[in-house]
Design a protein around this motif. Sequence first.
Motif, short mmCIF file in Angstrom:
data_model
loop_
_atom_site.label_atom_id
_atom_site.label_comp_id
_atom_site.label_asym_id
_atom_site.label_seq_id
_atom_site.Cartn_x
_atom_site.Cartn_y
_atom_site.Cartn_z
N GLY A 17 47.00 53.48 46.02
CA GLY A 17 47.54 52.16 45.72
C GLY A 17 46.64 51.00 46.09
N LYS A 18 45.37 51.24 46.38
CA LYS A 18 44.50 50.15 46.81
C LYS A 18 44.28 49.12 45.70
CE LYS A 18 40.33 52.78 45.81
NZ LYS A 18 40.04 52.03 44.56
N THR A 19 44.19 49.56 44.46
CA THR A 19 43.98 48.61 43.36
C THR A 19 45.21 47.73 43.18
OG1 THR A 19 42.48 50.13 42.23
CG2 THR A 19 43.49 48.40 40.89
N THR A 20 46.39 48.30 43.29
CA THR A 20 47.62 47.51 43.19
C THR A 20 47.69 46.50 44.33
OG1 THR A 20 48.76 49.38 42.18
CG2 THR A 20 50.13 47.63 43.08
N VAL A 21 47.33 46.92 45.54
CA VAL A 21 47.34 46.01 46.68
C VAL A 21 46.35 44.87 46.46
CG1 VAL A 21 46.74 45.81 49.14
CG2 VAL A 21 48.19 47.69 48.35
N ASN B 247 39.43 49.92 37.55
CA ASN B 247 40.69 49.65 36.85
C ASN B 247 41.40 48.39 37.34
OD1 ASN B 247 41.66 50.59 39.29
ND2 ASN B 247 42.43 52.52 38.47
N LEU B 248 40.76 47.62 38.21
CA LEU B 248 41.37 46.36 38.63
C LEU B 248 41.58 45.44 37.44
CD1 LEU B 248 42.40 44.70 41.03
CD2 LEU B 248 40.06 43.88 41.39
N HIS B 249 40.66 45.52 36.47
CA HIS B 249 40.79 44.67 35.28
C HIS B 249 42.02 45.03 34.44
CE1 HIS B 249 38.79 48.28 33.83
NE2 HIS B 249 39.05 47.93 32.59
N LEU B 250 42.52 46.25 34.59
CA LEU B 250 43.70 46.65 33.82
C LEU B 250 44.95 45.94 34.31
CD1 LEU B 250 43.05 50.50 33.52
CD2 LEU B 250 42.48 48.70 31.88
N LEU B 251 44.94 45.48 35.57
CA LEU B 251 46.06 44.74 36.11
C LEU B 251 45.86 43.23 36.05
CD1 LEU B 251 47.01 46.85 39.28
CD2 LEU B 251 48.30 46.67 37.16
N ARG C 299 34.96 38.91 54.11
CA ARG C 299 34.98 39.95 53.09
C ARG C 299 35.93 41.06 53.53
NH1 ARG C 299 29.60 42.23 50.29
NH2 ARG C 299 29.24 39.98 50.46
N ILE C 300 36.95 41.30 52.75
CA ILE C 300 37.93 42.34 53.04
C ILE C 300 37.78 43.45 52.01
CG2 ILE C 300 40.39 42.89 53.22
CD1 ILE C 300 40.79 39.96 54.11
N VAL C 301 37.46 44.63 52.49
CA VAL C 301 37.32 45.79 51.61
C VAL C 301 38.60 46.60 51.68
CG1 VAL C 301 36.12 47.99 51.31
CG2 VAL C 301 34.81 45.90 51.74
N ILE C 302 39.20 46.82 50.54
CA ILE C 302 40.48 47.53 50.45
C ILE C 302 40.18 48.95 49.99
CG2 ILE C 302 42.77 47.56 49.38
CD1 ILE C 302 42.37 44.46 49.08
N ALA C 303 40.39 49.90 50.88
CA ALA C 303 39.93 51.26 50.67
C ALA C 303 41.10 52.23 50.85
CB ALA C 303 38.80 51.59 51.65
N SER C 304 40.81 53.52 50.59
CA SER C 304 41.83 54.55 50.76
C SER C 304 41.13 55.89 50.93
CB SER C 304 42.77 54.61 49.55
OG SER C 304 42.05 54.95 48.38
N GLY C 305 41.84 56.83 51.54
CA GLY C 305 41.27 58.15 51.74
C GLY C 305 41.28 58.99 50.48
N LYS C 306 42.09 58.61 49.50
CA LYS C 306 42.21 59.38 48.28
C LYS C 306 42.50 58.45 47.11
CE LYS C 306 46.20 61.48 47.48
NZ LYS C 306 46.83 60.51 46.54
N GLY C 307 42.22 58.92 45.93
CA GLY C 307 42.57 58.18 44.74
C GLY C 307 44.08 58.15 44.54
N GLY C 308 44.58 57.06 43.98
CA GLY C 308 46.00 56.96 43.69
C GLY C 308 46.87 56.50 44.84
#
Length: 301
Positions: A13-17, A40-44, A2-11
């Motif tokens: 780029g974690k969803t794009t990645v 918003n993953l579903h938007l991509l 299980r790989i969790v793709i996270a970020s310190g702030k919104g925007g």
Amino acid sequence: MRIVIASGKGGAGKTTVTACLAAQWKGELMLADADVEAPNLHLLLHPSLAEPETVCLEVPELLADKCTGCGACRPMCAYGAIAMLGAKPMYFQDMCHGCGGCFAVCPEQALRVAQRELGALLLGTVQAGGRALPFIMGRTRVGEAMTPPLLRAQERRLAAELLAHPADVLMDAPPGVSCPAMTAARKADVVLLVAEPTPFGLYDFKLAQAAFAQLGRPIAVVLNRVGMQGNAACEEEMRAWCAGAKLPVLAELPFEREAAEAYAHGVPPTEAAGSTGQRWRQRFAELAAQLRNFAEGPCHA
């Protein structure tokens, strides 16, 4: 895995990645969007989704004819969801965490179980890399302030799906380091931090690394929007900080207008037309391979 793709702030780029990795991942895969407050993953990825499954939290409802006004329930509530108004308690269900303590201490059994809607789970499939991938996302009810119970419900459903169909998981986590992000990441095998080399991005990245390090999971980094004008100093500082913290930087994704245009049209950069898509597919094929090697490395086994 299980790989969790996270970020310190919104925007950052974690969803794009997450979306770009999906089509390049080798082996069985399931995608999860745990950013339930703003999924918003579903938007991509444009999944085909079944009807939403409502998720509720059990909360107390007063049976006024049984209540003697003893007040035993009020001091035990750590969340301030119970107040005594005159001789009777009042329950603020939106503040309730569903711990059940008030039921346990009420000597008159003057409470019954009610339901507060938290949001919904949505399951479906995504076409990525020429195959159908299972997809799960959560979405909070408008106005609902408490997301961890919904995330725990999503985790239970994800575990059930994986039990029936074992697969790796790429999870798009909530941004930041608050309770939703930590709840989503608690069962990760690896945390991939997507960092934006800007002054705000660098500061929040350091906070995120310190927070996720408490989970004891391996952490790797992707630098996003590298080469954006005016950010050279932040890029060098972030590379130096990662080196000092022994955080491997698995990829540096360049700032490209064509990639931003694809994203703005709801298309992952890997699916952009022409040479843009080719460049980004190659980058993410390399990132996917490096990420798997990092996750399966001997020090992480």
